[in-house]
Design a protein around this motif. Structure first.
Motif, PDB file in Angstrom:
ATOM      1  N   VAL A 176      69.170  31.684  23.520  1.00 41.01           N
ATOM      2  CA  VAL A 176      69.456  32.710  22.333  1.00 41.01           C
ATOM      3  C   VAL A 176      69.071  34.238  22.905  1.00 41.01           C
ATOM      4  N   THR A 177      69.884  35.017  21.956  1.00 40.65           N
ATOM      5  CA  THR A 177      69.391  36.656  22.231  1.00 40.65           C
ATOM      6  C   THR A 177      69.278  36.999  20.509  1.00 40.65           C
ATOM      7  N   VAL A 178      68.693  37.955  20.497  1.00 38.91           N
ATOM      8  CA  VAL A 178      68.354  38.644  19.097  1.00 38.91           C
ATOM      9  C   VAL A 178      68.153  40.173  19.292  1.00 38.91           C
ATOM     10  N   THR A 179      68.266  41.109  18.404  1.00 36.59           N
ATOM     11  CA  THR A 179      67.961  42.225  18.543  1.00 36.59           C
ATOM     12  C   THR A 179      66.769  42.704  17.446  1.00 36.59           C
ATOM     13  N   ASN A 180      66.241  43.873  17.771  1.00 34.63           N
ATOM     14  CA  ASN A 180      65.253  44.592  16.978  1.00 34.63           C
ATOM     15  C   ASN A 180      65.845  45.311  15.778  1.00 34.63           C
ATOM     16  N   LYS A 181      65.875  44.660  14.451  1.00 32.84           N
ATOM     17  CA  LYS A 181      66.689  45.496  13.496  1.00 32.84           C
ATOM     18  C   LYS A 181      66.464  46.885  13.375  1.00 32.84           C
ATOM     19  N   LYS A 182      65.013  46.786  13.232  1.00 41.73           N
ATOM     20  CA  LYS A 182      64.357  48.308  12.923  1.00 41.73           C
ATOM     21  C   LYS A 182      64.551  49.331  13.849  1.00 41.73           C
ATOM     22  N   PRO A 184      67.661  48.976  16.828  1.00 41.66           N
ATOM     23  CA  PRO A 184      68.386  48.126  17.628  1.00 41.66           C
ATOM     24  C   PRO A 184      68.740  48.368  19.069  1.00 41.66           C
ATOM     25  N   ARG A 185      68.193  49.534  19.649  1.00 39.11           N
ATOM     26  CA  ARG A 185      68.219  49.603  21.022  1.00 39.11           C
ATOM     27  C   ARG A 185      67.660  48.721  21.808  1.00 39.11           C
ATOM     28  N   TYR A 186      66.590  48.069  21.228  1.00 36.06           N
ATOM     29  CA  TYR A 186      65.933  46.745  21.927  1.00 36.06           C
ATOM     30  C   TYR A 186      66.292  45.568  21.717  1.00 36.06           C
ATOM     31  N   ALA A 187      66.980  44.648  22.560  1.00 39.55           N
ATOM     32  CA  ALA A 187      67.369  43.460  22.667  1.00 39.55           C
ATOM     33  C   ALA A 187      66.544  42.345  23.540  1.00 39.55           C
ATOM     34  N   TYR A 188      66.582  41.066  22.993  1.00 41.75           N
ATOM     35  CA  TYR A 188      65.545  40.129  23.706  1.00 41.75           C
ATOM     36  C   TYR A 188      66.362  38.913  23.880  1.00 41.75           C
ATOM     37  N   SER A 189      66.150  38.194  25.031  1.00 45.17           N
ATOM     38  CA  SER A 189      66.765  36.688  25.149  1.00 45.17           C
ATOM     39  C   SER A 189      65.518  35.782  25.363  1.00 45.17           C
ATOM     40  N   ILE A 190      65.572  34.585  25.227  1.00 47.09           N
ATOM     41  CA  ILE A 190      64.941  33.515  25.704  1.00 47.09           C
ATOM     42  C   ILE A 190      65.975  32.368  26.378  1.00 47.09           C
ATOM     43  N   SER A 191      65.267  31.933  27.375  1.00 44.76           N
ATOM     44  CA  SER A 191      65.963  30.879  28.234  1.00 44.76           C
ATOM     45  C   SER A 191      65.371  29.372  28.153  1.00 44.76           C
ATOM     46  N   ARG A 192      66.069  28.567  28.580  1.00 42.92           N
ATOM     47  CA  ARG A 192      65.509  27.267  28.250  1.00 42.92           C
ATOM     48  C   ARG A 192      64.315  27.069  29.467  1.00 42.92           C
ATOM     49  N   VAL A 223      62.684  38.388  15.415  1.00 39.66           N
ATOM     50  CA  VAL A 223      62.027  39.350  15.514  1.00 39.66           C
ATOM     51  C   VAL A 223      61.543  40.083  13.950  1.00 39.66           C
ATOM     52  N   SER A 224      60.551  40.242  13.679  1.00 39.17           N
ATOM     53  CA  SER A 224      60.001  40.976  12.203  1.00 39.17           C
ATOM     54  C   SER A 224      60.825  41.965  11.924  1.00 39.17           C
ATOM     55  N   PRO A 225      61.300  42.030  10.771  1.00 36.00           N
ATOM     56  CA  PRO A 225      62.050  43.212  10.121  1.00 36.00           C
ATOM     57  C   PRO A 225      61.522  44.504  10.491  1.00 36.00           C
ATOM     58  N   ASP A 226      60.103  44.594  10.135  1.00 35.67           N
ATOM     59  CA  ASP A 226      59.399  46.141  10.440  1.00 35.67           C
ATOM     60  C   ASP A 226      59.696  46.241  12.000  1.00 35.67           C
ATOM     61  N   GLY A 227      59.961  45.357  12.916  1.00 39.03           N
ATOM     62  CA  GLY A 227      60.228  45.638  14.373  1.00 39.03           C
ATOM     63  C   GLY A 227      59.099  45.625  15.109  1.00 39.03           C
ATOM     64  N   LEU A 242      53.449  34.648  19.840  1.00 32.25           N
ATOM     65  CA  LEU A 242      53.724  35.803  19.194  1.00 32.25           C
ATOM     66  C   LEU A 242      53.513  36.977  20.178  1.00 32.25           C
ATOM     67  N   CYS A 243      54.501  37.983  20.222  1.00 26.91           N
ATOM     68  CA  CYS A 243      54.473  38.941  21.205  1.00 26.91           C
ATOM     69  C   CYS A 243      54.530  40.292  20.488  1.00 26.91           C
ATOM     70  N   ASP A 244      53.981  41.403  20.804  1.00 23.71           N
ATOM     71  CA  ASP A 244      54.368  42.704  20.661  1.00 23.71           C
ATOM     72  C   ASP A 244      55.848  42.854  20.805  1.00 23.71           C
ATOM     73  N   ALA A 245      56.706  43.447  19.923  1.00 21.54           N
ATOM     74  CA  ALA A 245      58.109  43.347  20.213  1.00 21.54           C
ATOM     75  C   ALA A 245      58.434  44.684  20.938  1.00 21.54           C
ATOM     76  N   HIS A 246      57.619  45.708  21.118  1.00 21.04           N
ATOM     77  CA  HIS A 246      57.756  46.941  21.789  1.00 21.04           C
ATOM     78  C   HIS A 246      57.392  46.877  23.126  1.00 21.04           C
ATOM     79  N   THR A 247      56.720  45.678  23.674  1.00 24.21           N
ATOM     80  CA  THR A 247      55.923  45.650  25.030  1.00 24.21           C
ATOM     81  C   THR A 247      55.945  44.246  25.623  1.00 24.21           C
ATOM     82  N   LEU A 248      56.235  43.268  24.660  1.00 24.75           N
ATOM     83  CA  LEU A 248      56.417  41.764  25.031  1.00 24.75           C
ATOM     84  C   LEU A 248      54.737  41.492  25.275  1.00 24.75           C
ATOM     85  N   GLU A 249      53.805  42.130  25.005  1.00 19.29           N
ATOM     86  CA  GLU A 249      52.392  41.580  25.436  1.00 19.29           C
ATOM     87  C   GLU A 249      52.110  40.567  24.421  1.00 19.29           C
TER      88      GLU A 249
END
Length: 571
Positions: A176-182, A184-192, A223-227, A242-249
């Motif tokens: 799956v891939t998603v984007t940060n709607k707040k 959108p320059r940041y995108a994310y992927s998850i692998s099996r 990704v939460s709508p507040d980004g 659950l991770c920080d959407a700006h750092t992935l921590e």
């Protein structure tokens, strides 16, 4: 027990078992199961979309019949024929391995171990300052992501031209891939394989910024709508991170190794569908084996679970949200229960189960990205899912939750998709028979009847009027050999460039297998993946007419248009 130690023990146990039972077959059964079977039958063989394959269940069945099922598949189910890659000895050996398999390890999410895997790959702030605007396209919303399943790649495509901008190694079977709607320059992927990766799609080459290993096998992402936050769902170990959407921590883990299932038994549960919602500060996470949905409030300290909705059904899988206008936009989490053949409707407002929409006996609903649209003729918001076991698109209204129509297609499908710029919902038949899985049906959103069929053969493609059978367009669908390219180092990651030329025509072409229609190019195009031919077809969203192919890919599967998904709740 620590996650890394557990994984090592599991691998060693699998290897010993494989070597002990291989017999005349040289197949690595544990590896084969993990790669090809685990997604449907489960990491501890407990079943899901596929049957329960634990020894207790298998010993009630005939070994020869089980081997026959491996080789020839099972009609009207998601079980394909494996006779192209399995010999009779392989099939027999796999049955022996399954019947003697022992679940010696129970995995549990460990926050410290997950946090140790968090890796920074590039400096986010430096790139944002250097490239305040998109470097490779006019706007990041012009980009569509694509996953190449068996090549473990995430691709970034210029939706306005079809040019592949970059291809990144992102873990086995990127799902799956998603984007940060707040932002959108940041995108994310998850692998099996449990690898969560963050990308900056505004910077040149769309570099990876960070990664974290959230588990051994994973699926869902939101990704939460507040980004601010991203939630990743695990099959193994069961739970979510659950991770920080700006750092992935990593910030918190939600362990589901000990939960109560619909039969009252206590055991582990995979986490399947995950969604955010604009309706409130919530994530919803579906416990696949427990039949529950948890609601997490990310606006509160420690991100608590504030809702637990039980008894939805057995084997929860994928989900989508409603798109009713006004205050109810994104209010309902619609989750497929494939063991109970229904869509469960979870209400974020009341945090209760609002309804169960029964999709038909043995239908096994699989909405994928789902479809939700307003039907002017009926004056209602409608929603749709595909059925995996037979060709049927099921449509229901909201908030009445009544079945409006069941529309037959050519075979079981995985995805239905639509957008505001197309008059149709686009339904694949990817789980149908080979003579039908090369079709995508275009169902009119107003009349609820199939208007057109896209059918791609071994040498030519056709757009067909579904009512008259008239061919409206025909095009050259010649298949081409893949042109090999070498991996390159890009910062701290591996990338695979696109070749500069088209390969020679394939002498013995295969039947194209079409799946996952995704609106792109600001609604002008719709992209359809072709598993077996290694390409993505581009079609006009308004007419269904073929435009061109993106070639030289490996099992392209999921596509995600940044611009389109900006307007879809929970996507």
């Amino acid at each position: 027990m620590k996650l890394n130690r557990i994984l090592g023990l599991a691998a060693a146990t699998s290897l010993v078992a494989t070597l002990a039972i291989a017999g005349t077959s040289k197949m690595d059964f544990a590896q084969k199961y993990e790669k090809e079977c685990q997604g449907c039958h489960g990491p501890i063989h407990q079943g899901g979309v596929g049957s329960d394959l634990r020894p207790k269940a298998l010993k009630k069945k005939n070994r020869e019949m089980l081997a026959e099922t491996i080789l020839n598949g099972r009609e009207n189910t998601a079980m394909p024929a494996w006779n192209s890659t399995f010999s009779k000895d392989d099939a027999s050996g796999m049955i022996d391995w399954l019947m003697d398999w022992k679940n010696t390890v129970e995995l549990t999410l460990d926050f410290d171990e997950v946090h140790k895997s968090w890796t920074k790959l590039a400096d986010r702030d430096t790139l944002a300052k250097k490239y305040p605007k998109a470097a490779d396209v006019k706007d990041v919303r012009d980009i569509t992501f694509a996953t190449e399943r068996d090549a473990s790649l995430v691709d970034f495509i210029d939706s306005t031209t079809g040019k592949v901008l970059s291809r990144h190694k992102a873990g086995f079977a990127v799902h799956v891939t998603v984007t940060n709607k707040k932002d959108p320059r940041y995108a994310y992927s998850i692998s099996r394989s449990g690898k969560l990766t963050m990308f900056d799609i505004a910077a040149p080459g769309q570099p990876a910024l960070a990664s974290v290993q959230v588990g051994q096998e994973s699926r869902g992402l939101a990704v939460s709508p507040d980004g601010k936050y991203i939630l990743a769902g695990n099959y193994n170990p069961g739970g979510a991170v659950l991770c920080d959407a700006h750092t992935l921590e990593p910030l918190k883990v939600y362990d589901t190794s000990r939960v109560i299932d619909p039969d009252g038994q206590i055991g582990p549960s995979r986490v399947a569908g995950i969604a955010d919602t604009p309706y409130g500060p919530y994530f919803a996470m579906a416990l696949k084996d427990a039949g529950h949905t948890y609601i997490i409030d990310y606006s509160k300290p420690d991100f608590p679970i504030v809702g637990d909705i039980p008894n939805i059904g057995k084997i929860l899988h994928d989900c989508f949200l409603n798109e009713n206008e006004g205050e109810d936009f994104g209010r309902y989490f619609q989750i497929a229960s494939q063991g109970s053949d229904l869509m469960g409707i979870v209400d974020f407002k009341t945090k209760t189960l609002a309804a169960k929409v029964h999709t038909g006996k043995k239908s096994k609903p699989h909405p994928g990205q789902g479809s939700s649209w307003f039907n002017k003729k009926l004056g209602k918001q409608l929603n749709a899912t595909n059925s995996m076991n037979f060709g049927s698109v099921v449509i229901w209204d909201s908030p009445g939750w009544n079945i409006v129509k069941k529309i037959p297609t050519a075979g079981g499908g995985l995805f239905v998709g639509t957008g505001e710029h197309t008059p149709w919902i686009w339904s694949d038949c990817v789980l149908g028979k080979p003579d039908k899985y090369n079709e995508v049906h275009l169902i009119n959103k107003e009349t609820l009847e199939t208007d057109r069929i896209i059918k791609v053969g071994k040498t030519k493609g056709q757009l067909i009027d579904a009512k008259t059978g008239k061919v409206l367009q025909e095009w050259d669908a010649t298949q081409h050999e893949k042109v090999p390219v070498n991996e390159k180092t890009f910062g701290k990651e591996k990338v695979l460039p696109m070749p500069t030329k088209l390969g020679a025509a394939v002498k013995e072409p295969v039947q194209p297998r079409l799946l996952h229609a995704e609106p792109a190019n600001h609604g002008k195009w719709t992209m359809i993946s072709e598993w077996t031919t290694g390409r993505i077809g581009i079609y006009e969203s308004e007419t269904g007419k073929f435009v061109k192919y993106i070639e030289n890919l490996t099992t392209p599967t999921f596509t995600y248009s940044v611009e389109h998904r900006q307007h879809v709740p929970g996507a």
